[in-house]
Design an enzyme around this catalytic site. Sequence first.
Site, PDB file in Angstrom:
ATOM      1  N   LYS A 138      25.991  -4.033   0.293  1.00  0.00           N
ATOM      2  CA  LYS A 138      27.407  -4.086   0.311  1.00  0.00           C
ATOM      3  C   LYS A 138      28.036  -3.156   1.606  1.00  0.00           C
ATOM      4  O   LYS A 138      29.324  -2.454   1.625  1.00  0.00           O
ATOM      5  CB  LYS A 138      28.040  -3.536  -0.924  1.00  0.00           C
ATOM      6  CG  LYS A 138      27.666  -4.273  -2.076  1.00  0.00           C
ATOM      7  CD  LYS A 138      28.456  -3.813  -3.367  1.00  0.00           C
ATOM      8  CE  LYS A 138      27.527  -4.045  -4.690  1.00  0.00           C
ATOM      9  NZ  LYS A 138      27.986  -3.200  -5.796  1.00  0.00           N
ATOM     10  N   ARG A 176      11.407   4.151   3.315  1.00  0.00           N
ATOM     11  CA  ARG A 176      11.219   3.116   4.719  1.00  0.00           C
ATOM     12  C   ARG A 176      12.310   2.497   4.822  1.00  0.00           C
ATOM     13  O   ARG A 176      13.002   1.644   4.115  1.00  0.00           O
ATOM     14  CB  ARG A 176      10.125   2.231   4.104  1.00  0.00           C
ATOM     15  CG  ARG A 176       9.752   1.139   5.134  1.00  0.00           C
ATOM     16  CD  ARG A 176       8.659   0.418   4.646  1.00  0.00           C
ATOM     17  NE  ARG A 176       7.299   0.974   4.810  1.00  0.00           N
ATOM     18  CZ  ARG A 176       6.122   0.481   4.891  1.00  0.00           C
ATOM     19  NH1 ARG A 176       5.879  -0.908   4.570  1.00  0.00           N
ATOM     20  NH2 ARG A 176       5.114   1.174   5.308  1.00  0.00           N
ATOM     21  N   ARG A 233       0.604  -1.216  -0.006  1.00  0.00           N
ATOM     22  CA  ARG A 233      -0.089   0.025   0.007  1.00  0.00           C
ATOM     23  C   ARG A 233       0.808   1.250   0.124  1.00  0.00           C
ATOM     24  O   ARG A 233       0.486   2.004  -0.870  1.00  0.00           O
ATOM     25  CB  ARG A 233      -0.849  -0.023   1.190  1.00  0.00           C
ATOM     26  CG  ARG A 233      -2.323  -0.662   1.136  1.00  0.00           C
ATOM     27  CD  ARG A 233      -2.692  -0.959   2.520  1.00  0.00           C
ATOM     28  NE  ARG A 233      -2.005  -2.106   2.784  1.00  0.00           N
ATOM     29  CZ  ARG A 233      -2.157  -3.402   2.441  1.00  0.00           C
ATOM     30  NH1 ARG A 233      -2.987  -3.835   1.851  1.00  0.00           N
ATOM     31  NH2 ARG A 233      -1.269  -4.481   3.020  1.00  0.00           N
ATOM     32  N   HIS A 252       5.321   6.069  11.461  1.00  0.00           N
ATOM     33  CA  HIS A 252       4.967   5.821  10.168  1.00  0.00           C
ATOM     34  C   HIS A 252       4.001   6.966  10.135  1.00  0.00           C
ATOM     35  O   HIS A 252       2.670   6.740  10.201  1.00  0.00           O
ATOM     36  CB  HIS A 252       4.121   4.574  10.051  1.00  0.00           C
ATOM     37  CG  HIS A 252       3.680   4.330   8.698  1.00  0.00           C
ATOM     38  ND1 HIS A 252       3.893   5.270   7.494  1.00  0.00           N
ATOM     39  CD2 HIS A 252       3.232   2.796   8.338  1.00  0.00           C
ATOM     40  CE1 HIS A 252       3.479   4.117   6.439  1.00  0.00           C
ATOM     41  NE2 HIS A 252       3.255   3.085   6.730  1.00  0.00           N
TER      42      HIS A 252
HETATM   43  C1  NCD Z   1       1.771  -1.006   8.198  1.00  0.00           C
HETATM   44  C2  NCD Z   1       3.287  -0.874   8.327  1.00  0.00           C
HETATM   45  O1  NCD Z   1       3.920  -1.105   7.423  1.00  0.00           O
HETATM   46  O2  NCD Z   1       3.819  -0.460   9.319  1.00  0.00           O
HETATM   47  N1  NCD Z   1       1.420  -1.166   6.878  1.00  0.00           N
HETATM   48  C3  NCD Z   1       1.181  -0.086   6.186  1.00  0.00           C
HETATM   49  O3  NCD Z   1       2.014   0.823   5.945  1.00  0.00           O
HETATM   50  N2  NCD Z   1      -0.075   0.065   5.687  1.00  0.00           N
HETATM   51  C4  NCD Z   1       1.285  -1.963   9.027  1.00  0.00           C
HETATM   52  C5  NCD Z   1       1.944  -3.102   9.381  1.00  0.00           C
HETATM   53  O4  NCD Z   1       2.794  -3.639   8.604  1.00  0.00           O
HETATM   54  O5  NCD Z   1       1.591  -4.179  10.211  1.00  0.00           O
END
Ligand code: NCD
Length: 332
Positions: A94, A116, A64, A146
Amino acid sequence: MDTTATSAKRFAGFPHVLRAQQFEPEDLDVLFLKAEQIRRAPSMAHGILEGRRVAVLFEEPSTRTYHSFIEAAERLGARVRGEQHMAAFSSEVKGESVGDTVRTFLCLGVDYFVMRRKAEGSVERAAQVAGTRHPVINAGDGAGQHPTQALLDAYTIWRQFGTLDRHLHVVLVGDLKNGRTVHSLVYLLSKYPNVRFTLVSPDSHRMKPGIIEHLIEHGRTFAEHTDGSLAEIAAGADVLYVTRPQLEREADDAARQALLDRYEPFFVTAELVQGMPPDSIVMHPLPRNAELPTEIDADPRAQYFQQMENGLWIRMALLATIAEGMRSANSR
Ligand code: NCD
């Protein structure tokens, strides 16, 4: 689309988005209204990121968030470079540092970063290297935060109740220790004094102490439960926010199994949802496991697919807000 009239004030930490605490209720009002404008007339937002390059660099799995950011940036007219396999195929394998990764993309002319990372705090390091002319957005840093998920979650709650500035009982259930979405959401919703939290989790996976301290310091109302009283609690909830066990954050198979064994009392059932108030909502950041059975999907309270759609509009609104803020900074 000129949405500058509603974006005069910049959020704290601008242009980076690293933590949910950066956003005040006034910032959210602006973002939510902008998201509403864009969802009503999506084509009018095209061009806001024209001529800009956005790198979406992920080193943890995602469906997502990754595609939602790519879609949002492309719909605003950006050229997007996406890499979903940083942990497997980039020079990180590396031993390259996050700083050198950022420098590499800066050399290629990248303007915005969406990242991320596995390590908590590592997106902040990226932002320090990128400097204030290159926004860095945290799309999840390990068991840290997040923030854009919290924005879309808060936007979903706002759309349901019309405001966040009222008495709302938000019940968060599951792996509250390692779930970064619930960390960001609690920080964000704690900006609203009338929001009350109930935190339901296995004893071993309670909400992080730092966040509990934050709630206490800010005088917010909350309770913690580690037993199987979820149905009773949910019967008085406005929002039931469900999360999966974050098995990938456990040390080994034995710890993963122990968490799974403890998780069952925190599963949501169709019967439990039927006992919730008619205007309440059930949320989940997804992906889901057994804690949220598909039978619930048809219940009008289920909002997790709506959350995904809201994520696209709020990310477009966020990127547009940053682009407009950057433009006004450059024209000064
Ligand atoms: C979440 C995440 O990656 O933190 N997913 C997301 O971004 N919608 C939730 C999860 O992984 O549990």
